[in-house]
Design an enzyme around this catalytic site. Structure first.
Site: not given
Ligand code: NAD
Ligand code: 4PL
Length: 246
Positions: A139, A152
């Site tokens: 992230s 996180y």
């Molecule tokens: P989301 O919450 O929409 O989806 C995450 C998925 O992971 C869900 O389907 C959930 O059921 C699954 N999950 C959670 N715990 C689990 C476990 N123990 N075993 C298996 N599956 C599990 O998340 P997203 O926003 O699509 O984020 C996806 C990835 O991108 C994550 O690693 C998140 O940290 C990263 N990320 C997201 C953002 C954002 O702003 N959305 C920003 C930076 C990084």
């Molecule tokens: C900039 O990884 O990277 C909110 C929530 N804002 O999960 C993230 C920023 C979120 C981020 C993320």
């Protein structure tokens, strides 16, 4: 493009959001994708929609037995593993005053222990074949310390530095390990949390204006997961419209 013809990929967190979009792309480029997620109904629906030879495996990435069962299923069905994308994570919104040790452990267990367990099992399958691509989703919050998610941010910093170390460990077997650092991205998870109110703020910081979506993250992941990225390992790529320039 058909960069993944004949390959098998595991994508965790594939029931929704960024993980699901990655699974769709790898499958559309020829991969047989094992969609792994703790949300059993959601991951089955995603696999059904993708179709072809791709399949769902209900998996808790933080449970050793569950991770072992996932890798056994992949070998039973396809006989090999070429690509692992770790996108599953808990994305919390918890201010420091409310951050208990229990909550800290809940996030570390999935976001860091889960990455270890998945990389342990996947690399054991990849090494004898002298081929593998591991892409861990970190992230961009790790570069500026985004508030309300200190645990996180710590877990994702661990994902980045672990990926660097693992790249060194696995380079001899021609396996690459990289991390992708998305910025705030419009997913189901974000829409369910107070993070949804931060889009205007991050827009102000971005070099390119707009709201990030899973489709904006997918191309970088697919590239690093492809054969042609063989000379790139141990790297972290921010995919965030230029919010962070490190
Ligand atoms: P989301 O919450 O929409 O989806 C995450 C998925 O992971 C869900 O389907 C959930 O059921 C699954 N999950 C959670 N715990 C689990 C476990 N123990 N075993 C298996 N599956 C599990 O998340 P997203 O926003 O699509 O984020 C996806 C990835 O991108 C994550 O690693 C998140 O940290 C990263 N990320 C997201 C953002 C954002 O702003 N959305 C920003 C930076 C990084
Ligand atoms: C900039 O990884 O990277 C909110 C929530 N804002 O999960 C993230 C920023 C979120 C981020 C993320």
């Amino acid at each position: 493009m058909n960069r993944f013809n004949g390959q098998t990929a595991i994508v965790t967190g594939a029931a929704r959001g960024i993980g699901r979009a990655i699974a769709e792309r790898l499958a559309s480029e020829g991969a047989t994708v094992a969609l792994a997620d703790i949300n059993e109904a959601g991951v089955q629906a995603a696999a059904d929609e993708i179709g072809g030879a791709s399949f769902a495996v209900a998996t808790d990435i933080a449970e050793p037995e569950s991770v072992t069962a996932l890798h056994s299923a992949v070998i039973d069905k396809t006989g090999q593993l070429d690509v692992l994308v770790n996108a599953a994570a808990i994305v919390p919104f918890v201010p420091w005053d409310d951050l208990t040790f229990e909550e800290w452990r809940r996030v570390m267990r999935v976001n860091l222990d889960g990455i270890y367990l998945m990389c342990r099992a996947a690399s054991d399958l990849m090494r004898p074949r002298k081929y593998g691509r591991i892409v861990n989703i970190a992230s961009n919050s790790i570069f500026d310390g985004t508030p309300n998610m200190a645990h996180y941010v710590a877990s994702k910093g661990g994902v980045l530095t672990f990926s660097r170390s693992l790249a060194t460990e696995l380079g001899g077997d021609k396996i690459t390990v990289n991390s992708v650092c998305p910025g705030l991205t419009d997913t189901e998870g974000v829409q369910e949390s107070p993070h949804k109110d931060a889009f205007e703020f991050v827009d102000m910081l971005q070099a390119i204006k707009g709201t990030g979506t899973p489709a904006d993250i997918v191309p970088a992941v697919a590239f690093l997961a492809s054969e042609e990225a063989h000379w790139i390992t141990g790297q972290a790529l921010a995919v965030d419209a230029g919010m962070i320039r490190h």
